[in-house]
Design a protein around this motif. Structure first.
Motif, mmCIF file in Angstrom:
data_model
loop_
_atom_site.group_PDB
_atom_site.id
_atom_site.type_symbol
_atom_site.label_atom_id
_atom_site.label_comp_id
_atom_site.label_asym_id
_atom_site.label_seq_id
_atom_site.Cartn_x
_atom_site.Cartn_y
_atom_site.Cartn_z
ATOM 1 N N VAL A 170 0.836 -1.197 0.000
ATOM 2 C CA VAL A 170 0.000 0.000 0.000
ATOM 3 C C VAL A 170 0.873 1.250 0.000
ATOM 4 O O VAL A 170 0.615 2.214 -0.733
ATOM 5 C CB VAL A 170 -0.961 -0.015 1.202
ATOM 6 C CG1 VAL A 170 -1.577 1.361 1.426
ATOM 7 C CG2 VAL A 170 -2.077 -1.030 0.978
ATOM 8 N N LEU A 171 1.926 1.249 0.805
ATOM 9 C CA LEU A 171 2.845 2.389 0.818
ATOM 10 C C LEU A 171 3.522 2.574 -0.536
ATOM 11 O O LEU A 171 3.688 3.710 -1.011
ATOM 12 C CB LEU A 171 3.888 2.208 1.913
ATOM 13 C CG LEU A 171 3.429 2.474 3.349
ATOM 14 C CD1 LEU A 171 4.512 2.075 4.341
ATOM 15 C CD2 LEU A 171 3.055 3.942 3.520
ATOM 16 N N LEU A 172 3.923 1.469 -1.157
ATOM 17 C CA LEU A 172 4.575 1.562 -2.467
ATOM 18 C C LEU A 172 3.654 2.167 -3.523
ATOM 19 O O LEU A 172 4.115 2.819 -4.468
ATOM 20 C CB LEU A 172 5.033 0.173 -2.920
ATOM 21 C CG LEU A 172 6.255 -0.415 -2.209
ATOM 22 C CD1 LEU A 172 6.519 -1.837 -2.695
ATOM 23 C CD2 LEU A 172 7.490 0.460 -2.443
ATOM 24 N N LEU A 173 2.348 1.956 -3.379
ATOM 25 C CA LEU A 173 1.400 2.504 -4.342
ATOM 26 C C LEU A 173 0.947 3.912 -3.970
ATOM 27 O O LEU A 173 0.840 4.792 -4.830
ATOM 28 C CB LEU A 173 0.179 1.588 -4.447
ATOM 29 C CG LEU A 173 0.396 0.222 -5.095
ATOM 30 C CD1 LEU A 173 -0.865 -0.636 -4.971
ATOM 31 C CD2 LEU A 173 0.784 0.368 -6.555
ATOM 32 N N VAL A 174 0.699 4.142 -2.695
ATOM 33 C CA VAL A 174 0.104 5.405 -2.261
ATOM 34 C C VAL A 174 1.081 6.569 -2.368
ATOM 35 O O VAL A 174 0.701 7.666 -2.801
ATOM 36 C CB VAL A 174 -0.428 5.273 -0.817
ATOM 37 C CG1 VAL A 174 -0.689 6.639 -0.206
ATOM 38 C CG2 VAL A 174 -1.708 4.455 -0.811
#
Length: 323
Positions: free
Chosen positions: A96-100
Motif C-alpha cells: 500500500v505504501l509503495l502505491l500510495v
C-alpha cells in the motif's frame, strides 16, 4: 478639522467614554469558563481512552507472548495465534505504501503546481474531496465488484485487499499533501524562478522539501487508518487462513533456474494467495462465544494499537526531523 474632532468626541450627541462599557471582569470570567470546559473535554476523552486501553491490556495480558506471533489460528484457543494475520498486515502495509506514496504525492503536485484552473480540474478536486469522506465499506463494495469478481473470479486474494485499501486512503493523502504544498510561501517559488530555475527544479529542490513534513504526516496517518480498517476486508470476503501469505512479486527460484513460465507462480499475483489481516482476525474472535478467544481478541487489539501508535510516532518523529 473641528467637525471631524466633534465626530470623534461624540456619537449621537453622547461622549464616547459614556458609551464604552469594557465589562472586563465579565469577559475574563467567560474566558476562564471556556478554558475550563476545554480542559474538561480533553481530560474526559483521555480518561475514557486510558480506561479502554487498560481494560484491553488487562484482558489480553495472559496471551501477550511469543506464541501469539508464531501460531496460526486454530479451533483450540490455547494453540491459536496471529502469525498469518500479522504477516498479511505487514505485506499489505508495504505494498500500500509503495502505491500510495508515488500516486498520492504526484497527483497532489500536478493538481497544485501544473493543472490549469478550469471546470475540469474543479470537477476533479470536488470528486477527490468527496471520495475522502466516503465510508470505508463503500470502498469494500467497489473492491468486491472491481477486483475480487472482475479480476480474480470471486477469489479474495491479497492483491485485491492491497488495491482496495490503496483506493481507500489515496484521496486523503492527495488532499493533505495538496494542503502541505499550498502552504509553501510563493516567495520561495518566485526566488527560485528569479535565479533561473525551471518549474521542476523549483518543485524538487524547494517546494517538496518545505512540504515534506506535511506529506509524511498525510501518508503515515492515512496508512495507519487504512491498516486498521475491518469493514472493506470483511466485504471483500477475506477469511481466516492457516498459512503465510505470498508476498514476493516474482518467483525468484523459477527465475534463476530458467523456468520463465513459472516466474509468477506462487507469488503475490497468484489466484490462491488468500490472506487475513489483524483487524479481520480480531473481528472473528471478538464474536466467538468462547471466553478464551475473546482474550485472544484483546491481545490482538493490543498488537494493533502498538502498530498504529508506532506509525503515528514515526510520523511525528519524521515531521520534527524534516522541519
Amino acid at each position: 478639522m473641528s467637525n471631524s474632532s466633534d465626530i470623534l468626541e461624540t456619537i449621537e450627541g453622547q461622549p464616547i467614554e459614556s458609551r464604552f462599557e469594557p465589562k472586563l471582569k465579565s469577559r475574563q470570567l467567560w474566558g476562564k469558563i471556556f478554558a475550563a470546559f476545554c480542559i474538561f473535554a480533553t481530560s474526559l476523552g483521555l480518561i475514557v481512552l486510558a480506561f479502554l486501553i487498560y481494560k484491553v491490556v488487562q484482558d489480553g495480558s495472559s496471551r501477550l507472548n511469543w506464541d501469539l506471533f508464531q501460531l496460526y489460528p486454530s479451533r483450540r484457543p490455547s494453540e491459536s495465534g496471529y502469525r498469518a494475520a500479522i504477516l498479511g498486515s505487514i505485506a499489505m502495509l508495504s505494498y500500500v505504501l509503495l502505491l500510495v506514496v508515488p500516486l498520492g504525492v504526484c497527483s497532489a503536485i500536478y493538481l497544485e503546481e501544473y493543472a490549469k484552473k478550469n471546470w475540469f480540474t474543479d470537477l476533479i478536486e470536488l470528486n477527490i474531496y468527496n471520495l475522502a469522506g466516503i465510508p470505508s465499506i463503500i470502498y469494500g463494495l467497489l473492491g468486491l465488484g472491481l477486483f475480487v469478481r472482475g479480476m480474480y473470479g470471486g477469489r479474495a486474494v491479497l492483491v485485491t485487499g492491497i488495491l482496495t485499501i490503496t483506493l481507500l486512503i489515496l484521496p486523503p493523502v492527495i488532499v493533505i499533501s495538496r494542503e502541505a504544498i499550498r502552504a509553501v510561501p510563493q516567495s520561495i517559488r518566485q526566488a527560485s524562478y528569479g535565479v533561473g530555475a525551471t518549474k521542476w527544479q523549483t518543485i524538487r529542490h524547494h517546494v517538496l522539501p518545505a512540504a515534506l513534513p506535511g506529506i509524511l504526516t498525510a501518508v503515515i496517518i492515512s496508512t495507519s487508518r487504512g491498516i486498521g480498517e475491518t469493514a472493506p476486508i470483511v466485504v471483500l470476503g477475506a477469511g481466516t487462513v492457516l498459512f503465510d501469505p505470498k508476498a514476493s512479486p516474482i518467483n525468484f527460484g523459477a527465475l534463476f533456474s530458467g523456468k520463465i513460465g513459472d516466474v509468477f507462480t506462487d507469488t503475490l499475483w497468484s489466484n490462491d494467495n488468500f490472506f487475513s489481516v489483524l483487524p479481520y482476525q480480531i473481528y472473528e474472535w471478538v464474536g466467538d462465544p468462547k471466553a478464551e478467544f475473546q482474550v485472544l481478541a484483546s491481545a490482538g487489539i493490543v498488537v494493533l494499537l502498538i502498530l498504529v501508535l508506532g506509525m503515528n510516532l514515526i510520523a511525528i518523529f519524521l515531521r520534527s526531523r524534516a522541519k
